[in-house]
Design a protein around this motif. Structure first.
Motif, PDB file in Angstrom:
ATOM      1  N   PRO A   1     -20.918  -4.573  38.864  1.00  0.00           N
ATOM      2  CA  PRO A   1     -20.090  -3.306  39.203  1.00  0.00           C
ATOM      3  C   PRO A   1     -20.827  -2.779  40.543  1.00  0.00           C
ATOM      4  CG  PRO A   1     -19.997  -3.546  37.040  1.00  0.00           C
ATOM      5  CD  PRO A   1     -20.818  -4.488  37.383  1.00  0.00           C
ATOM      6  N   PRO A   2     -22.178  -2.457  40.519  1.00  0.00           N
ATOM      7  CA  PRO A   2     -22.477  -1.770  41.573  1.00  0.00           C
ATOM      8  C   PRO A   2     -22.310  -2.604  43.037  1.00  0.00           C
ATOM      9  CG  PRO A   2     -24.219  -1.684  39.841  1.00  0.00           C
ATOM     10  CD  PRO A   2     -23.003  -2.558  39.439  1.00  0.00           C
ATOM     11  N   LEU A   3     -22.734  -4.000  42.930  1.00  0.00           N
ATOM     12  CA  LEU A   3     -22.521  -4.666  44.088  1.00  0.00           C
ATOM     13  C   LEU A   3     -20.992  -4.725  44.654  1.00  0.00           C
ATOM     14  CD1 LEU A   3     -24.779  -7.663  43.007  1.00  0.00           C
ATOM     15  CD2 LEU A   3     -25.358  -5.966  44.842  1.00  0.00           C
ATOM     16  N   GLU A   4     -20.179  -4.869  43.549  1.00  0.00           N
ATOM     17  CA  GLU A   4     -18.512  -4.994  43.845  1.00  0.00           C
ATOM     18  C   GLU A   4     -18.111  -3.927  44.369  1.00  0.00           C
ATOM     19  OE1 GLU A   4     -14.566  -5.607  41.406  1.00  0.00           O
ATOM     20  OE2 GLU A   4     -16.353  -6.351  40.550  1.00  0.00           O
ATOM     21  N   GLU A   5     -18.457  -2.476  43.946  1.00  0.00           N
ATOM     22  CA  GLU A   5     -18.114  -1.163  44.589  1.00  0.00           C
ATOM     23  C   GLU A   5     -18.603  -1.114  45.950  1.00  0.00           C
ATOM     24  OE1 GLU A   5     -18.520   3.538  43.488  1.00  0.00           O
ATOM     25  OE2 GLU A   5     -19.413   2.012  42.179  1.00  0.00           O
ATOM     26  N   ALA A   6     -19.957  -1.565  46.290  1.00  0.00           N
ATOM     27  CA  ALA A   6     -20.493  -1.580  47.538  1.00  0.00           C
ATOM     28  C   ALA A   6     -20.023  -2.491  48.457  1.00  0.00           C
ATOM     29  CB  ALA A   6     -22.229  -1.665  47.441  1.00  0.00           C
ATOM     30  N   LEU A   7     -19.711  -3.791  48.199  1.00  0.00           N
ATOM     31  CA  LEU A   7     -19.239  -4.906  48.932  1.00  0.00           C
ATOM     32  C   LEU A   7     -17.890  -4.866  48.961  1.00  0.00           C
ATOM     33  CD1 LEU A   7     -21.617  -7.848  47.896  1.00  0.00           C
ATOM     34  CD2 LEU A   7     -21.447  -6.433  50.220  1.00  0.00           C
ATOM     35  N   GLY A   8     -16.899  -4.454  48.064  1.00  0.00           N
ATOM     36  CA  GLY A   8     -15.669  -4.518  47.671  1.00  0.00           C
ATOM     37  C   GLY A   8     -15.394  -5.864  47.048  1.00  0.00           C
ATOM     38  N   ARG A   9     -14.066  -6.109  46.724  1.00  0.00           N
ATOM     39  CA  ARG A   9     -13.986  -7.002  45.731  1.00  0.00           C
ATOM     40  C   ARG A   9     -14.127  -8.427  46.369  1.00  0.00           C
ATOM     41  NH1 ARG A   9      -8.400  -4.584  43.009  1.00  0.00           N
ATOM     42  NH2 ARG A   9      -9.249  -3.063  41.600  1.00  0.00           N
ATOM     43  N   LEU A  10     -13.303  -8.650  47.414  1.00  0.00           N
ATOM     44  CA  LEU A  10     -13.464 -10.053  48.313  1.00  0.00           C
ATOM     45  C   LEU A  10     -14.799 -10.336  48.647  1.00  0.00           C
ATOM     46  CD1 LEU A  10     -12.018 -12.414  49.362  1.00  0.00           C
ATOM     47  CD2 LEU A  10     -11.643 -11.308  51.300  1.00  0.00           C
TER      48      LEU A  10
ATOM     49  N   MET B   1     -23.691 -13.064  30.721  1.00  0.00           N
ATOM     50  CA  MET B   1     -22.653 -12.160  30.783  1.00  0.00           C
ATOM     51  C   MET B   1     -23.094 -10.675  30.866  1.00  0.00           C
ATOM     52  SD  MET B   1     -20.301 -14.178  31.664  1.00  0.00           S
ATOM     53  CE  MET B   1     -21.384 -15.076  32.224  1.00  0.00           C
ATOM     54  N   VAL B   2     -24.278 -10.494  29.832  1.00  0.00           N
ATOM     55  CA  VAL B   2     -24.804  -9.139  30.076  1.00  0.00           C
ATOM     56  C   VAL B   2     -25.269  -8.910  31.438  1.00  0.00           C
ATOM     57  CG1 VAL B   2     -26.613  -7.732  28.939  1.00  0.00           C
ATOM     58  CG2 VAL B   2     -25.205  -9.064  27.697  1.00  0.00           C
ATOM     59  N   VAL B   3     -25.855  -9.572  31.916  1.00  0.00           N
ATOM     60  CA  VAL B   3     -26.701  -9.369  33.414  1.00  0.00           C
ATOM     61  C   VAL B   3     -25.561  -9.292  34.146  1.00  0.00           C
ATOM     62  CG1 VAL B   3     -28.171 -10.383  35.187  1.00  0.00           C
ATOM     63  CG2 VAL B   3     -28.736 -10.675  32.786  1.00  0.00           C
ATOM     64  N   LEU B   4     -24.273 -10.105  34.123  1.00  0.00           N
ATOM     65  CA  LEU B   4     -23.339  -9.967  35.068  1.00  0.00           C
ATOM     66  C   LEU B   4     -22.465  -8.741  35.187  1.00  0.00           C
ATOM     67  CD1 LEU B   4     -21.360 -10.968  37.072  1.00  0.00           C
ATOM     68  CD2 LEU B   4     -20.297 -12.285  35.278  1.00  0.00           C
ATOM     69  N   LEU B   5     -22.361  -8.250  33.902  1.00  0.00           N
ATOM     70  CA  LEU B   5     -21.842  -6.692  33.498  1.00  0.00           C
ATOM     71  C   LEU B   5     -22.720  -5.526  34.238  1.00  0.00           C
ATOM     72  CD1 LEU B   5     -20.115  -7.208  30.177  1.00  0.00           C
ATOM     73  CD2 LEU B   5     -18.961  -6.925  32.184  1.00  0.00           C
ATOM     74  N   TRP B   6     -24.127  -5.988  33.998  1.00  0.00           N
ATOM     75  CA  TRP B   6     -25.068  -4.824  34.520  1.00  0.00           C
ATOM     76  C   TRP B   6     -25.191  -4.823  36.017  1.00  0.00           C
ATOM     77  CZ3 TRP B   6     -30.933  -5.994  35.102  1.00  0.00           C
ATOM     78  CH2 TRP B   6     -31.549  -4.928  35.550  1.00  0.00           C
ATOM     79  N   LEU B   7     -25.279  -6.144  36.561  1.00  0.00           N
ATOM     80  CA  LEU B   7     -25.324  -5.999  38.298  1.00  0.00           C
ATOM     81  C   LEU B   7     -24.106  -6.166  38.976  1.00  0.00           C
ATOM     82  CD1 LEU B   7     -28.277  -8.665  38.197  1.00  0.00           C
ATOM     83  CD2 LEU B   7     -28.443  -6.252  38.426  1.00  0.00           C
TER      84      LEU B   7
END
Length: 297
Positions: free
Chosen positions: A161-170, A153-159
Motif C-alpha cells: 500500500p505505501p508503494l502503491e500510494e506513492a507510485l500510483g496503481r499502474l 502475502m503478509v509482507v505484500l500487505l505491509w509493503l
C-alpha cells in the motif's frame, strides 16, 4: 426587435414570461449560468460554488485543469491499496486451486520448471522454448505450502500500500511484475539446466528494494527496512530448498526499476519512466535468451 427578425430562444416569451433554456428552448427558466449567463433549466443545472453552471462551462473548466497525480506521476486513487489486495487475492485463489482443486496438475504446469538439453528427456519446461515461457510469470503466483503463501502475502500487505500510494496503481503493478519476472529470468539463467521452484518471493524482494529507494528519496528511516532485508537474506542463504536466485534477481531488478521510477526528472517523467520499465523488460528478455542459448534446444 423588428417584426421579421428571428427571436432568440433566450429572449423572454411574447407573454413576458421567463426565457427558455438555451439547450431546451421549450423549458422556461429563471436561472442563468454563473459563467456565461445563459438561461439553464433544472436538467442542465450543475451545482457550483456559487449558483449553477451549464454543462458546457463545466466541461471547459475541467479541460483547463491539471490532473492530480502522486508525487511520482501516477494517478491519484481514493484507495491506495487496491492493486495490492487484488494481487493478494489472485495469489490466494491460485494457491487454493493448486492445493485443493487442480492437484497436482496446476503445480506441474505452472511451476518454474526447466530441464536443459543435457538432462535425460530435456529440454523441457522453460528450456523447451517459447510455448513454456509463460512459467516465468505463472510460477510467481503459485505456492504449495500454506506458510509460504502466508508469509509472502503478509509482507505484500505491509509493503504494497505505501508503494502503491506513492507510485500510483499502474506504476506499482509494473514494478511488481518486473520484479517477479526478474527473479524468474535470473533463476533460469543460473540454474535452468535443472530447476523447479514456485512463489512470489522474487516480487516481494523487489518491493523490499523499492521501499528502501522510497525511504532514501523521502529521507525517511532506513533501519527497519534494512534490518528486514538483512534478515530475509540470511534466511535465503541459510535454509536449504530456498531459491536464492529468484530472491536476488527480484531484489536487483525491483530496486533498479524503483530508482528509475522515483528519480525520473519531473519535466520528462512519463517518457523516462516508460523507458525504465521497457529497459528492465529488455534486460529480462536478454537473461532469458542467454539462458536458452545455454540450456535450450
Amino acid at each position: 426587435m423588428l417584426p421579421d427578425e428571428p427571436r432568440s430562444s433566450a429572449d423572454p416569451s411574447p407573454e413576458g414570461g421567463p426565457p427558455g433554456c438555451f439547450r431546451h428552448p421549450g423549458t422556461a427558466t429563471g436561472i442563468s449560468c454563473t459563467r456565461c449567463e445563459r438561461p439553464i433549466c433544472p436538467e442542465c443545472m450543475v451545482p457550483a460554488a456559487v449558483g449553477f453552471q451549464c454543462p458546457e462551462c463545466v466541461s471547459r473548466g475541467h479541460a483547463g485543469s491539471r490532473r492530480a497525480t502522486t508525487r511520482f506521476g501516477g494517478g491519484l486513487a481514493g484507495d491506495g491499496g487496491l492493486v495490492t489486495r487484488v494481487l493478494v487475492g489472485v495469489n490466494v485463489v491460485v494457491w487454493l486451486l493448486a492445493a485443493y482443486v487442480l492437484t497436482p496438475q496446476l503445480g506441474q504446469t505452472w511451476s518454474l520448471f526447466s530441464a536443459g538439453r543435457d538432462v535425460l528427456g530435456g529440454p523441457a519446461g522453460i528450456a523447451d522454448g517459447p510455448d513454456q515461457w509463460y512459467r516465468l510469470l505463472t510460477a510467481t503466483f503459485l505456492h504449495v505450502e500454506w506458510w509460504h503463501i502466508g508469509l509472502n502475502m503478509v509482507v505484500l500487505l505491509w509493503l504494497g500500500p505505501p508503494l502503491e500510494e506513492a507510485l500510483g496503481r499502474l506504476r506499482f503493478l509494473a514494478l511488481y511484475l518486473v520484479a517477479a519476472l526478474g527473479g524468474s529470468t535470473f533463476a533460469f539463467l543460473v540454474a535452468g539446466n535443472l530447476m523447479n521452484s514456485v512463489g512470489a518471493s522474487g516480487a516481494i524482494f523487489g518491493l523490499i528494494g523499492a521501499t528502501i529507494v522510497l525511504q532514501l528519496h523521502n529521507r525517511g528511516p532506513l533501519a527497519p527496512v534494512m534490518a528486514f532485508l538483512v534478515f530475509n537474506l540470511v534466511v535465503t542463504f541459510s535454509r536449504p530448498g530456498v531459491d536464492w536466485r529468484a530472491h536476488l534477481g527480484g531484489l536487483v531488478l525491483g530496486t533498479l526499476t524503483a530508482a528509475g521510477l522515483m528519480y525520473a526528472p519531473r519535466e520528462h517523467r512519463g517518457p523516462v519512466q516508460a523507458l525504465v520499465v521497457a529497459g528492465a523488460l529488455a534486460v529480462e528478455a536478454a537473461l532469458l535468451l542467454i539462458g536458452m542459448s545455454l540450456y535450450g534446444a
